[in-house]
Design an enzyme around this catalytic site. Structure first.
Site, PDB file in Angstrom:
ATOM      1  N   LYS A 118       7.191  97.131  20.198  1.00 49.21           N
ATOM      2  CA  LYS A 118       6.447  98.297  19.709  1.00 49.21           C
ATOM      3  C   LYS A 118       5.620  97.968  18.479  1.00 49.21           C
ATOM      4  CE  LYS A 118       8.946 101.976  21.903  1.00 49.21           C
ATOM      5  NZ  LYS A 118       9.582 103.281  21.866  1.00 49.21           N
ATOM      6  N   LYS A 201       6.868  97.908  31.603  1.00 47.09           N
ATOM      7  CA  LYS A 201       7.638  99.136  31.811  1.00 47.09           C
ATOM      8  C   LYS A 201       6.731 100.367  31.867  1.00 47.09           C
ATOM      9  CE  LYS A 201       9.773 101.347  28.494  1.00 47.09           C
ATOM     10  NZ  LYS A 201      10.611 102.108  27.576  1.00 47.09           N
ATOM     11  N   LYS A 204       5.838 106.412  28.243  1.00 46.78           N
ATOM     12  CA  LYS A 204       5.110 107.609  27.799  1.00 46.78           C
ATOM     13  C   LYS A 204       3.880 107.249  26.986  1.00 46.78           C
ATOM     14  CE  LYS A 204       9.320 109.999  26.382  1.00 46.78           C
ATOM     15  NZ  LYS A 204       9.969 108.993  25.520  1.00 46.78           N
TER      16      LYS A 204
END
Ligand code: AQP
Length: 340
Positions: A118, A201, A204
């Site tokens: 991230k 993956k 969202k």
């Protein structure tokens, strides 16, 4: 579920960061419902304190928290059976999170792959909260002495860190207080991949909306996204081994299996020889049949946010009744004076 001397109790949560995806549904919420219906005590949270580890517009965050609550209920979580609440309404999470930040070691945090993914190249500019995220997650779980945590594959490392924190706390203070919770990662869809890149993956926060199916997508959008999903020109084989090196095809088979309650092997046996031109419409029909009633129910529930807030408030009261005594005992063990 494995043996433990603590009473079995399930805890899990999802960030209200918008765009709840088919990955969140198959990897998490659908399994939350199965665990609720198995009779075990279940506690499910909208982890809003986790969501703010990256910037959230305040009004959007409020909307997304209520929408996630609506999704939980529309998917089959029953506030009379499961405790449903948003994390920030139970302050024990943040308090225990601090204690665990003092138990966890920097070296452990540095190994967390989700932070590396991230933060990317921009680690210096990410919030301190994003880095400390796993110790708050440990607090979420251990504030309830939860023993089992249903999650997708990507959260396995964080649940393992929770076990390390529980273990170190017990060892440092010479107590047998916190359980070492087990991640429960099962089914055909523990890692649903992006529809645009079978090695990434489904998430969202992916900038491409075509990469994911959102729980709020309408029927046409779902069909369009599946039609446009990246695939290859080969027909489908009759066994999983022959899908090696075809991650996009494997992903669509896994999604089909999870939606249909079958194993990927069973699906392969039925679709062998099909081209994607034939398989994709069947998958789209299956996805719509599952998701359309959920989306409709979410819309109905979102028409009355006062009722959603009431459910969350009541759930938070029930959650606090479990977490506050555990936090108080933690403070006693650690050596805090409590005189009020
Ligand atoms: N693609 C996925 N396949 C299977 N399970 C998944 N989960 C998430 N993506 C997939 C599971 O959903 C639960 C909630 O995840 P989260 O909201 O805490 O955050 P996340 O894991 O970081 O999910 P996202 O969708 O990728 O969110 P953003 O983009 O906001 O970071 C977890 O159990 C997770 O395993």
């Amino acid at each position: 579920m494995g043996e433990t001397k603590h009473t079995p109790r399930v805890f899990s949560g999802i960030q209200p960061s918008g765009n709840l995806t088919l990955g969140n549904y198959l990897g998490a919420v659908k399994r939350f419902v199965e665990m609720q219906n198995s009779g075990i005590e279940t506690i499910y949270c909208m982890v809003d304190l986790h969501a703010i580890t990256v910037w959230q517009d305040p009004e959007t965050l409020r909307h997304n928290t209520r929408e996630l609550a609506a999704a939980y209920i529309a998917c089959g979580l029953d506030p009379a059976k499961s405790i449903l609440f948003n994390q920030s309404q139970v302050s024990a999470h943040a308090e225990l999170g601090w204690v665990f930040s003092c138990v966890a070691r920097l070296g452990w945090m540095n190994r967390m792959t989700q932070f590396k993914d991230k933060a990317g190249k921009n680690a210096e500019k990410t919030s301190l909260g994003l880095y400390a995220y796993p110790s708050l997650m440990a607090a979420d779980i251990l504030a309830y002495h939860a023993t089992h945590v249903p999650v997708g594959e990507d959260q396995k490392q964080h649940v393992e860190l929770t076990r390390d924190i529980a273990n170190k706390f017990n060892h440092d203070f010479k107590v047998d207080f916190f359980p070492e919770p087990e991640p429960i990662i099962d089914g055909a869809a523990t890692r649903v991949m992006s529809l645009r890149d079978g090695t990434k993956k489904m998430s969202k926060s992916d900038p491409s909306d075509l990469s994911r199916i959102n729980m709020t997508d309408d029927t046409d959008t779902i069909a369009k996204k599946i039609r446009k999903a990246k695939t290859d020109p080969e027909p489908l084989p009759d066994n999983l081994d022959d899908l090696a090196g075809r991650p996009e095809a494997r992903n669509l088979i896994n999604i089909y299996a999870a939606l249909d309650g079958k194993t990927p092997e069973q699906v392969m046996a039925c679709v062998a020889g099909q081209q994607f031109g034939q398989f994709k419409p069947a998958l789209a029909d299956l996805a719509v049949a599952h998701l359309a009633p959920i989306t409709e129910e979410m819309t109905r529930l979102m028409a009355d946010v006062t009722e959603i807030d009431r459910v969350l408030g009541k759930g938070a009261d029930r959650a606090a009744a479990i977490a506050e005594p555990i936090l108080a005992q933690t403070y006693d063990i650690v050596g805090m004076v409590r005189s009020r």
